[in-house]
Design an enzyme around this catalytic site. Structure first.
Site, PDB file in Angstrom:
ATOM      1  CE  LYS A  41      -3.271  -2.442   2.965  1.00 24.45           C
ATOM      2  NZ  LYS A  41      -3.530  -2.726   4.387  1.00 24.45           N
ATOM      3  N   GLY A  42       2.102   1.077   0.444  1.00 25.46           N
ATOM      4  CA  GLY A  42       2.979   2.219   0.697  1.00 25.46           C
ATOM      5  C   GLY A  42       3.212   3.124  -0.497  1.00 25.46           C
ATOM      6  CD  GLU A  97       8.104  -0.732  -2.875  1.00 19.55           C
ATOM      7  OE1 GLU A  97       7.461   0.082  -2.175  1.00 19.55           O
ATOM      8  OE2 GLU A  97       8.306  -1.894  -2.518  1.00 19.55           O
ATOM      9  CG  ASP A  98       6.817   2.046   0.560  1.00 17.06           C
ATOM     10  OD1 ASP A  98       7.570   1.238  -0.026  1.00 17.06           O
ATOM     11  OD2 ASP A  98       6.126   1.724   1.540  1.00 17.06           O
ATOM     12  CG  ASP A 101      14.979  -1.442   4.804  1.00 18.07           C
ATOM     13  OD1 ASP A 101      15.853  -0.650   5.150  1.00 18.07           O
ATOM     14  OD2 ASP A 101      14.484  -2.283   5.581  1.00 18.07           O
ATOM     15  CE  LYS A 129      14.717   3.140   6.465  1.00 14.65           C
ATOM     16  NZ  LYS A 129      14.200   2.143   7.426  1.00 14.65           N
ATOM     17  CG  PHE A 150      10.596   2.253  11.331  1.00 16.26           C
ATOM     18  CD1 PHE A 150      10.746   1.071  10.612  1.00 16.26           C
ATOM     19  CD2 PHE A 150       9.319   2.762  11.514  1.00 16.26           C
ATOM     20  CE1 PHE A 150       9.633   0.402  10.100  1.00 16.26           C
ATOM     21  CE2 PHE A 150       8.202   2.097  11.002  1.00 16.26           C
ATOM     22  CZ  PHE A 150       8.369   0.916  10.302  1.00 16.26           C
ATOM     23  CG  ASP A 157       2.682   0.387   7.575  1.00 11.37           C
ATOM     24  OD1 ASP A 157       3.537   0.183   6.686  1.00 11.37           O
ATOM     25  OD2 ASP A 157       2.279  -0.506   8.337  1.00 11.37           O
ATOM     26  NE  ARG A 163      -0.482   1.461   5.013  1.00 12.78           N
ATOM     27  CZ  ARG A 163       0.573   0.700   4.707  1.00 12.78           C
ATOM     28  NH1 ARG A 163       1.579   1.208   4.046  1.00 12.78           N
ATOM     29  NH2 ARG A 163       0.618  -0.566   5.067  1.00 12.78           N
TER      30      ARG A 163
HETATM   31  P1  IMP Z   1      13.106  -4.587   1.744  1.00 12.83           P
HETATM   32  O1  IMP Z   1      12.760  -5.884   1.095  1.00 12.83           O
HETATM   33  O2  IMP Z   1      13.967  -4.761   2.959  1.00 12.83           O
HETATM   34  O3  IMP Z   1      13.715  -3.565   0.802  1.00 12.83           O
HETATM   35  O4  IMP Z   1      11.754  -4.106   2.359  1.00 12.83           O
HETATM   36  C1  IMP Z   1      11.138  -2.998   1.979  1.00 12.83           C
HETATM   37  C2  IMP Z   1       9.792  -2.894   2.676  1.00 12.83           C
HETATM   38  O5  IMP Z   1       9.940  -2.818   4.111  1.00 12.83           O
HETATM   39  C3  IMP Z   1       9.156  -1.612   2.240  1.00 12.83           C
HETATM   40  O6  IMP Z   1       8.363  -1.790   1.087  1.00 12.83           O
HETATM   41  C4  IMP Z   1       8.379  -1.194   3.460  1.00 12.83           C
HETATM   42  O7  IMP Z   1       7.093  -1.753   3.409  1.00 12.83           O
HETATM   43  C5  IMP Z   1       9.148  -1.776   4.623  1.00 12.83           C
HETATM   44  N1  IMP Z   1      10.010  -0.754   5.262  1.00 12.83           N
HETATM   45  C6  IMP Z   1      11.357  -0.680   5.214  1.00 12.83           C
HETATM   46  N2  IMP Z   1      11.821   0.375   5.900  1.00 12.83           N
HETATM   47  C7  IMP Z   1      10.730   1.002   6.397  1.00 12.83           C
HETATM   48  C8  IMP Z   1      10.550   2.191   7.215  1.00 12.83           C
HETATM   49  O8  IMP Z   1      11.479   2.903   7.621  1.00 12.83           O
HETATM   50  N3  IMP Z   1       9.266   2.517   7.502  1.00 12.83           N
HETATM   51  C9  IMP Z   1       8.192   1.796   7.098  1.00 12.83           C
HETATM   52  N4  IMP Z   1       8.317   0.678   6.331  1.00 12.83           N
HETATM   53  C10 IMP Z   1       9.580   0.284   5.998  1.00 12.83           C
HETATM   54 MG    MG Z   2       6.541  -1.212   0.280  1.00 12.68          MG
END
Ligand code: IMP
Ligand code: MG
Length: 174
Positions: A41-42, A97-98, A101, A129, A150, A157, A163
């Site tokens: 949803k992000g 994407e939001d 990470d 990040k 975070f 969220d 959100r």
């Molecule tokens: P990745 O697979 O580790 O890149 O995960 C990314 C997902 O983790 C994102 O799509 C977010 O939903 C969630 N996420 C990672 N960091 C944050 C944060 O700082 N705040 C909120 N959601 C996060």
């Molecule tokens: Mg996401």
């Protein structure tokens, strides 16, 4: 109440999305259609704001994924909870994407998308990040690089909350 410290205010986010919209419009000038794929949803808040500022013809689709394994540690294997409505064959796809990470979710998702035969695939994220990266993911457009904290707001969220905040904030759990 959780305490939220503003990291990037609304005006700064809006200004940056304007710039990205201009850049994307210039990069895709002449294409018959740019197909935006929003990761729910992000990504929804960012995609809507971005789409309004893109001047080439745009179509939209949405998908929702959840990661297998524990909530806190993404395994990188994602399950498609809601798939796209439209095929991607021969389309110019921009994934929105939001946040990137560890990069696990995106690297898996991009592979699924590439296997569907699009003409091109690029990735646009509101936040990155880079310090947290585990999987190599090529990000084509980034609104903001942020430190390893975070964050919530603008689609992001904490436990499905915050959100709708119009800015990006850091959550301090009290
Ligand atoms: P990745 O697979 O580790 O890149 O995960 C990314 C997902 O983790 C994102 O799509 C977010 O939903 C969630 N996420 C990672 N960091 C944050 C944060 O700082 N705040 C909120 N959601 C996060
Ligand atoms: Mg996401």
């Amino acid at each position: 109440m959780d305490k939220i410290k503003i990291l990037i205010d609304e005006q700064t986010v809006d200004k940056r999305i304007n710039e990205l919209g201009e850049q994307i419009s210039a990069d895709y000038a002449g294409v018959s259609e740019l197909h935006l794929v929003c990761v729910l949803k992000g990504g929804a808040f960012f995609m809507c704001e971005l789409a309004k500022r893109i001047t080439v013809p745009v179509s939209l689709d949405f998908m929702s994924v959840s990661s297998y394994g524990s909530e806190t540690k993404s395994s990188g294997v994602v399950k498609i909870v809601k798939d796209l409505d439209e095929p991607l064959k021969d389309k110019d796809v921009l994934v929105v994407e939001d946040i990137v990470d560890s990069g696990r979710t995106l690297s898996y998702l991009l592979e699924i998308i590439r296997n569907r035969g699009p003409k091109s695939v690029k990735l646009c994220t509101l936040l990155d990040k880079p310090d947290r990266r585990v999987m190599d993911v090529k990000v084509d457009y980034t609104a903001f690089e942020i430190p390893d904290e975070f964050v919530v707001g603008y689609g992001l969220d904490y436990d499905q909350k915050y959100r709708n905040l119009p800015y990006i904030g850091v959550l301090n759990e009290q």
